[in-house]
Design a protein around this motif. Sequence first.
Motif, PDB file in Angstrom:
ATOM      1  N   LEU A  64       0.826  -1.208   0.000  1.00  0.00           N
ATOM      2  CA  LEU A  64       0.000   0.000   0.000  1.00  0.00           C
ATOM      3  C   LEU A  64       0.852   1.247   0.000  1.00  0.00           C
ATOM      4  CD1 LEU A  64      -2.747  -0.915   2.601  1.00  0.00           C
ATOM      5  CD2 LEU A  64      -2.842  -1.080   0.117  1.00  0.00           C
ATOM      6  N   SER A  65       1.972   1.184   0.729  1.00  0.00           N
ATOM      7  CA  SER A  65       2.830   2.354   0.874  1.00  0.00           C
ATOM      8  C   SER A  65       4.247   1.888   1.151  1.00  0.00           C
ATOM      9  CB  SER A  65       2.330   3.210   2.041  1.00  0.00           C
ATOM     10  OG  SER A  65       3.252   4.245   2.331  1.00  0.00           O
ATOM     11  N   ARG A  66       5.213   2.572   0.561  1.00  0.00           N
ATOM     12  CA  ARG A  66       6.629   2.308   0.832  1.00  0.00           C
ATOM     13  C   ARG A  66       7.344   3.648   0.757  1.00  0.00           C
ATOM     14  NH1 ARG A  66      10.461   0.369  -3.041  1.00  0.00           N
ATOM     15  NH2 ARG A  66      12.367  -0.235  -2.011  1.00  0.00           N
ATOM     16  N   GLN A  67       7.695   4.167   1.922  1.00  0.00           N
ATOM     17  CA  GLN A  67       8.352   5.464   2.025  1.00  0.00           C
ATOM     18  C   GLN A  67       9.604   5.295   2.872  1.00  0.00           C
ATOM     19  OE1 GLN A  67       7.242   8.359   0.546  1.00  0.00           O
ATOM     20  NE2 GLN A  67       5.664   7.088  -0.399  1.00  0.00           N
ATOM     21  N   GLY A  68      10.746   5.635   2.318  1.00  0.00           N
ATOM     22  CA  GLY A  68      11.991   5.477   3.069  1.00  0.00           C
ATOM     23  C   GLY A  68      12.196   4.027   3.450  1.00  0.00           C
ATOM     24  N   ARG A  69      12.355   3.759   4.733  1.00  0.00           N
ATOM     25  CA  ARG A  69      12.583   2.398   5.210  1.00  0.00           C
ATOM     26  C   ARG A  69      11.312   1.693   5.662  1.00  0.00           C
ATOM     27  NH1 ARG A  69      16.451   3.134   9.842  1.00  0.00           N
ATOM     28  NH2 ARG A  69      16.136   0.899  10.012  1.00  0.00           N
ATOM     29  N   SER A  70      10.157   2.364   5.597  1.00  0.00           N
ATOM     30  CA  SER A  70       8.910   1.806   6.110  1.00  0.00           C
ATOM     31  C   SER A  70       7.934   1.469   4.998  1.00  0.00           C
ATOM     32  CB  SER A  70       8.246   2.798   7.072  1.00  0.00           C
ATOM     33  OG  SER A  70       9.094   3.049   8.175  1.00  0.00           O
ATOM     34  N   ALA A  73      -9.585 -14.160   6.083  1.00  0.00           N
ATOM     35  CA  ALA A  73      -8.798 -13.312   6.981  1.00  0.00           C
ATOM     36  C   ALA A  73      -8.217 -12.125   6.222  1.00  0.00           C
ATOM     37  CB  ALA A  73      -7.670 -14.112   7.634  1.00  0.00           C
ATOM     38  N   GLU A  74      -8.056 -11.033   6.956  1.00  0.00           N
ATOM     39  CA  GLU A  74      -7.376  -9.835   6.450  1.00  0.00           C
ATOM     40  C   GLU A  74      -6.222  -9.542   7.401  1.00  0.00           C
ATOM     41  OE1 GLU A  74      -7.740  -8.183   3.709  1.00  0.00           O
ATOM     42  OE2 GLU A  74      -9.740  -8.759   2.998  1.00  0.00           O
ATOM     43  N   PHE A  75      -5.064  -9.281   6.845  1.00  0.00           N
ATOM     44  CA  PHE A  75      -3.826  -9.079   7.598  1.00  0.00           C
ATOM     45  C   PHE A  75      -3.218  -7.767   7.141  1.00  0.00           C
ATOM     46  CE2 PHE A  75       0.795  -9.422   7.537  1.00  0.00           C
ATOM     47  CZ  PHE A  75       1.177 -10.209   8.617  1.00  0.00           C
ATOM     48  N   ARG A  76      -2.695  -7.002   8.078  1.00  0.00           N
ATOM     49  CA  ARG A  76      -1.945  -5.795   7.717  1.00  0.00           C
ATOM     50  C   ARG A  76      -0.569  -5.895   8.367  1.00  0.00           C
ATOM     51  NH1 ARG A  76      -3.965   0.201   7.029  1.00  0.00           N
ATOM     52  NH2 ARG A  76      -4.454  -0.784   5.039  1.00  0.00           N
ATOM     53  N   GLY A  77       0.465  -5.681   7.551  1.00  0.00           N
ATOM     54  CA  GLY A  77       1.829  -5.722   8.048  1.00  0.00           C
ATOM     55  C   GLY A  77       2.553  -4.412   7.783  1.00  0.00           C
ATOM     56  N   HIS A  78       3.292  -3.973   8.772  1.00  0.00           N
ATOM     57  CA  HIS A  78       4.147  -2.796   8.653  1.00  0.00           C
ATOM     58  C   HIS A  78       5.589  -3.301   8.608  1.00  0.00           C
ATOM     59  CE1 HIS A  78       1.007   0.206   9.856  1.00  0.00           C
ATOM     60  NE2 HIS A  78       0.443  -0.929  10.209  1.00  0.00           N
ATOM     61  N   SER A  79       6.337  -2.887   7.625  1.00  0.00           N
ATOM     62  CA  SER A  79       7.706  -3.375   7.444  1.00  0.00           C
ATOM     63  C   SER A  79       8.731  -2.289   7.736  1.00  0.00           C
ATOM     64  CB  SER A  79       7.895  -3.887   6.014  1.00  0.00           C
ATOM     65  OG  SER A  79       7.829  -2.806   5.096  1.00  0.00           O
ATOM     66  N   ARG A  80       9.932  -2.746   7.980  1.00  0.00           N
ATOM     67  CA  ARG A  80      11.064  -1.832   8.194  1.00  0.00           C
ATOM     68  C   ARG A  80      12.269  -2.430   7.485  1.00  0.00           C
ATOM     69  NH1 ARG A  80      11.569   3.442   9.530  1.00  0.00           N
ATOM     70  NH2 ARG A  80      13.394   3.819  10.783  1.00  0.00           N
ATOM     71  N   SER A  81      12.854  -1.688   6.558  1.00  0.00           N
ATOM     72  CA  SER A  81      14.040  -2.149   5.835  1.00  0.00           C
ATOM     73  C   SER A  81      15.285  -1.880   6.661  1.00  0.00           C
ATOM     74  CB  SER A  81      14.162  -1.443   4.487  1.00  0.00           C
ATOM     75  OG  SER A  81      13.095  -1.827   3.655  1.00  0.00           O
ATOM     76  N   ILE A  82      16.200  -2.816   6.562  1.00  0.00           N
ATOM     77  CA  ILE A  82      17.494  -2.704   7.218  1.00  0.00           C
ATOM     78  C   ILE A  82      18.490  -2.334   6.132  1.00  0.00           C
ATOM     79  CG2 ILE A  82      19.276  -4.018   8.444  1.00  0.00           C
ATOM     80  CD1 ILE A  82      16.979  -5.757   9.533  1.00  0.00           C
ATOM     81  N   ASN A  83      19.489  -1.593   6.448  1.00  0.00           N
ATOM     82  CA  ASN A  83      20.444  -1.113   5.462  1.00  0.00           C
ATOM     83  C   ASN A  83      21.398  -2.232   5.036  1.00  0.00           C
ATOM     84  OD1 ASN A  83      21.680   0.652   3.746  1.00  0.00           O
ATOM     85  ND2 ASN A  83      22.938   1.609   5.323  1.00  0.00           N
ATOM     86  N   ARG A  84      20.818  -3.291   4.475  1.00  0.00           N
ATOM     87  CA  ARG A  84      21.590  -4.449   3.996  1.00  0.00           C
ATOM     88  C   ARG A  84      20.855  -5.104   2.852  1.00  0.00           C
ATOM     89  NH1 ARG A  84      23.089  -7.005   9.461  1.00  0.00           N
ATOM     90  NH2 ARG A  84      20.863  -7.225   9.448  1.00  0.00           N
ATOM     91  N   SER A  85      21.604  -5.608   1.895  1.00  0.00           N
ATOM     92  CA  SER A  85      21.045  -6.370   0.787  1.00  0.00           C
ATOM     93  C   SER A  85      21.317  -7.848   1.025  1.00  0.00           C
ATOM     94  CB  SER A  85      21.699  -5.939  -0.531  1.00  0.00           C
ATOM     95  OG  SER A  85      21.273  -6.774  -1.570  1.00  0.00           O
ATOM     96  N   PHE A  86      20.413  -8.700   0.586  1.00  0.00           N
ATOM     97  CA  PHE A  86      20.695 -10.131   0.661  1.00  0.00           C
ATOM     98  C   PHE A  86      21.020 -10.701  -0.709  1.00  0.00           C
ATOM     99  CE2 PHE A  86      16.077  -9.623   0.849  1.00  0.00           C
ATOM    100  CZ  PHE A  86      15.638 -10.387  -0.210  1.00  0.00           C
TER     101      PHE A  86
END
Length: 158
Positions: free
Chosen positions: A107-113, A129-142
């Motif tokens: 739905l949204s991706r701004q900066g690290r969130s 079911a409906e699920f909502r997840g909030h993510s946080r990027s870490i300054n690393r690539s896999f």
Amino acid sequence: MTETMDPQTLAEASAAALWQDDQTTQKLGMTLERIAPGEAVMTMTVTDQMTNGHGTAHGGYLFTLADSAFAFACNSYGQVTVAQHCSVTYIAPGALGDRLTAHARELSRQGRSGIYDVTITREDGTVIAEFRGHSRSINRSFLPTEGSGAQTNREETK
């Protein structure tokens, strides 16, 4: 390497790298049906080990299916991304033998969130079911980056 990939190729490479070490998703028999930037579709069949005392799909397994789809969607950019907060609303029961589909959408991706919604449906299209997840990027690539050769930064996360 990731800098020169088109978005779909990056999403596919990211999914392959994530899948490699995702023992939970694999052992529960989940299948990644589709991956795209910020989107993932996963399926899972409810087995007898996944039912609760009411004879319906245990909510923890439904959450796990949604969480796995969320993980693949938010990690589709090659950067290590983790869950910051998740919630689920159960709408209808799943049953033994149901083939469930979890469709995760960004739905949204701004900066690290980021914010992602995941809808779990039965084969007949019923939303369970409906699920909502909030993510946080870490300054690393896999994935390998320019100048890193075949080595990745994944070892740092273990």
